[in-house]
Design a protein around this motif. Structure first.
Motif, mmCIF file in Angstrom:
data_model
loop_
_atom_site.group_PDB
_atom_site.id
_atom_site.type_symbol
_atom_site.label_atom_id
_atom_site.label_comp_id
_atom_site.label_asym_id
_atom_site.label_seq_id
_atom_site.Cartn_x
_atom_site.Cartn_y
_atom_site.Cartn_z
ATOM 1 N N GLU A 89 0.885 -1.224 -0.049
ATOM 2 C CA GLU A 89 0.062 0.090 0.132
ATOM 3 C C GLU A 89 0.911 1.213 0.139
ATOM 4 O O GLU A 89 0.566 2.309 -0.828
ATOM 5 N N LEU A 90 1.879 1.262 0.748
ATOM 6 C CA LEU A 90 2.739 2.478 0.841
ATOM 7 C C LEU A 90 3.425 2.853 -0.615
ATOM 8 O O LEU A 90 3.627 3.793 -0.851
ATOM 9 N N VAL A 91 3.968 1.453 -1.268
ATOM 10 C CA VAL A 91 4.437 1.739 -2.469
ATOM 11 C C VAL A 91 3.476 2.421 -3.428
ATOM 12 O O VAL A 91 3.942 3.317 -4.072
ATOM 13 N N ARG A 92 2.367 1.657 -3.528
ATOM 14 C CA ARG A 92 1.384 2.200 -4.408
ATOM 15 C C ARG A 92 1.095 3.526 -4.318
ATOM 16 O O ARG A 92 1.062 4.485 -5.320
ATOM 17 N N HIS A 93 0.828 3.894 -2.936
ATOM 18 C CA HIS A 93 0.661 5.529 -2.634
ATOM 19 C C HIS A 93 1.669 6.177 -3.132
ATOM 20 O O HIS A 93 1.513 7.434 -3.819
ATOM 21 N N SER A 94 2.781 5.977 -2.674
ATOM 22 C CA SER A 94 3.921 6.845 -3.173
ATOM 23 C C SER A 94 3.991 7.032 -4.590
ATOM 24 O O SER A 94 4.571 8.106 -5.041
ATOM 25 N N VAL A 95 4.107 6.122 -5.278
ATOM 26 C CA VAL A 95 4.239 5.968 -6.746
ATOM 27 C C VAL A 95 3.034 6.893 -7.201
ATOM 28 O O VAL A 95 3.605 7.939 -8.173
ATOM 29 N N ALA A 96 2.052 6.808 -6.961
ATOM 30 C CA ALA A 96 0.827 7.479 -7.396
ATOM 31 C C ALA A 96 0.905 9.084 -7.011
ATOM 32 O O ALA A 96 0.915 9.914 -8.061
ATOM 33 N N GLU A 97 1.438 9.331 -5.947
ATOM 34 C CA GLU A 97 1.713 10.808 -5.393
ATOM 35 C C GLU A 97 2.755 11.329 -6.252
ATOM 36 O O GLU A 97 2.691 12.303 -7.116
ATOM 37 N N GLU A 98 4.100 10.683 -6.764
ATOM 38 C CA GLU A 98 5.094 10.999 -7.495
ATOM 39 C C GLU A 98 4.543 11.187 -9.019
ATOM 40 O O GLU A 98 4.937 11.957 -9.494
ATOM 41 N N MET A 99 3.697 10.522 -9.286
ATOM 42 C CA MET A 99 3.073 10.441 -10.699
ATOM 43 C C MET A 99 2.400 11.637 -11.230
ATOM 44 O O MET A 99 2.409 12.207 -12.017
ATOM 45 N N TYR A 100 1.602 12.211 -9.829
ATOM 46 C CA TYR A 100 0.513 13.017 -10.327
ATOM 47 C C TYR A 100 0.420 14.074 -9.158
ATOM 48 O O TYR A 100 0.145 15.208 -9.811
ATOM 49 N N LEU A 101 0.494 13.829 -7.971
ATOM 50 C CA LEU A 101 0.398 14.960 -6.857
ATOM 51 C C LEU A 101 1.371 15.869 -7.042
ATOM 52 O O LEU A 101 1.294 17.028 -7.041
ATOM 53 N N TYR A 102 2.541 15.579 -7.003
ATOM 54 C CA TYR A 102 3.741 16.231 -6.803
ATOM 55 C C TYR A 102 3.992 17.251 -8.331
ATOM 56 O O TYR A 102 4.272 18.257 -8.030
ATOM 57 N N PRO A 103 3.706 16.492 -9.175
ATOM 58 C CA PRO A 103 3.772 17.521 -10.550
ATOM 59 C C PRO A 103 2.620 18.717 -10.489
ATOM 60 O O PRO A 103 2.981 19.759 -10.739
ATOM 61 N N ALA A 104 1.576 18.387 -9.912
ATOM 62 C CA ALA A 104 0.721 19.340 -9.706
ATOM 63 C C ALA A 104 0.856 20.411 -8.700
ATOM 64 O O ALA A 104 0.584 21.556 -8.595
ATOM 65 N N VAL A 105 1.559 19.982 -7.380
ATOM 66 C CA VAL A 105 1.972 20.886 -6.422
ATOM 67 C C VAL A 105 3.158 21.858 -7.047
ATOM 68 O O VAL A 105 2.971 22.916 -7.060
ATOM 69 N N ARG A 106 4.028 21.237 -8.071
ATOM 70 C CA ARG A 106 5.057 22.068 -8.530
ATOM 71 C C ARG A 106 4.225 23.203 -9.393
ATOM 72 O O ARG A 106 4.770 24.473 -9.432
ATOM 73 N N LYS A 107 3.116 22.611 -10.213
ATOM 74 C CA LYS A 107 2.541 23.631 -11.177
ATOM 75 C C LYS A 107 1.516 24.542 -10.382
ATOM 76 O O LYS A 107 1.506 25.857 -10.997
ATOM 77 N N HIS A 108 1.063 24.474 -9.272
ATOM 78 C CA HIS A 108 -0.084 25.110 -8.734
ATOM 79 C C HIS A 108 0.105 25.923 -7.627
ATOM 80 O O HIS A 108 -0.716 26.599 -7.070
ATOM 81 N N LEU A 109 1.186 25.460 -6.934
ATOM 82 C CA LEU A 109 1.454 26.029 -5.560
ATOM 83 C C LEU A 109 2.853 26.990 -5.702
ATOM 84 O O LEU A 109 3.725 26.509 -6.093
ATOM 85 N N PRO A 110 2.729 28.144 -4.953
ATOM 86 C CA PRO A 110 3.931 28.922 -4.632
ATOM 87 C C PRO A 110 4.899 28.052 -3.754
ATOM 88 O O PRO A 110 4.600 27.358 -2.831
ATOM 89 N N GLY A 111 6.087 27.970 -4.459
ATOM 90 C CA GLY A 111 7.291 27.157 -3.809
ATOM 91 C C GLY A 111 7.179 25.981 -3.994
ATOM 92 O O GLY A 111 7.561 24.803 -3.131
ATOM 93 N N GLY A 112 6.275 25.389 -4.860
ATOM 94 C CA GLY A 112 5.850 24.098 -5.179
ATOM 95 C C GLY A 112 7.145 23.095 -5.509
ATOM 96 O O GLY A 112 6.952 22.072 -5.044
ATOM 97 N N ASP A 113 8.012 23.730 -6.154
ATOM 98 C CA ASP A 113 9.281 22.728 -6.610
ATOM 99 C C ASP A 113 9.895 22.307 -5.336
ATOM 100 O O ASP A 113 10.209 21.276 -5.004
ATOM 101 N N ALA A 114 9.977 23.140 -4.294
ATOM 102 C CA ALA A 114 10.535 22.902 -3.031
ATOM 103 C C ALA A 114 9.777 21.926 -2.282
ATOM 104 O O ALA A 114 10.507 20.993 -1.625
ATOM 105 N N LEU A 115 8.568 22.059 -2.221
ATOM 106 C CA LEU A 115 7.573 21.239 -1.655
ATOM 107 C C LEU A 115 7.596 19.709 -1.999
ATOM 108 O O LEU A 115 7.811 19.005 -1.410
ATOM 109 N N ALA A 116 7.568 19.815 -3.444
ATOM 110 C CA ALA A 116 7.636 18.634 -3.989
ATOM 111 C C ALA A 116 8.890 17.574 -3.805
ATOM 112 O O ALA A 116 8.844 16.511 -3.432
#
Length: 186
Positions: free
Chosen positions: A45-72
């Motif tokens: 479950e942790l691996v699946r969760h992490s991979v999904a976050e890395e594929m979609y959540l963190y690119p969205a964080v980079r795109k939509h949030l101020p300071g998103g690159d550092a957060l991701a």
């Protein structure tokens, strides 16, 4: 995993599931072999969760949030630490003090990661990203988890596009290994 709702609801539900695995593991005696089954299910479950976050959540964080690159970048760094612990846990034997030490380290790392996401990242997403985008990300996360790897691969890429290209193939191999060995069926 695959709970429904927007990305925040989906990931929060995953977090609760992971915390339940921690509770189950801690409730058992140190030498109980059921701890291996729980550790395997937790790892899947942790691996699946992490991979999904890395594929979609963190690119969205980079795109939509101020300071998103550092957060991701910080979130991905946290994932790397957890993935290394999972790899070591996969090799450790139940009843060995190393197994217990790794479980405690994993609980500390993942709990801190969950708290950070839920107290900082998720509220920032809720404020900074349109509802339709959050809903779409929830769908993408659920789909990604279906095809994601189920075993830790610390050397695998954690950012697009390489992770999106390699994760489904690695996931297929992992699921085949799990099927043959019976891992994660409990």
């Amino acid at each position: 995993m695959g709970h429904g709702g927007n990305v925040i609801d989906e990931l929060r539900a995953d977090h609760r599931e992971v915390e339940e695995f921690f509770e189950k593991m801690q409730a058992l005696p140190a030498h109980d072999e059921k701890r291996r089954d729980i550790a395997d299910q937790l790892t899947i479950e942790l691996v699946r969760h992490s991979v999904a976050e890395e594929m979609y959540l963190y690119p969205a964080v980079r795109k939509h949030l101020p300071g998103g690159d550092a957060l991701a970048d910080q979130e991905i760094k946290d994932h790397s630490t957890v993935e290394q612990l999972l790899k070591e846990l996969e090799r450790a034997k139940v009843g060995d003090t190393r197994f217990d030490t790794l479980v405690q380290q994993l609980i500390q790392e993942v709990s801190a990661h969950i708290a950070d996401e839920e107290q900082h990242l998720f509220p920032a997403l809720a404020r900074g990203v349109q509802t339709a985008t959050l809903d779409e990300l929830g769908d993408k996360i659920r789909t990604a988890k279906k095809f994601a790897p189920t075993r830790p691969h610390p050397g695998a890429p954690s950012t697009p596009p390489a992770n999106k290209l390699l994760a489904p193939g690695t996931g297929l191999v992992d699921r085949a290994r799990d099927f043959v060995t019976g891992r994660g069926r409990s």
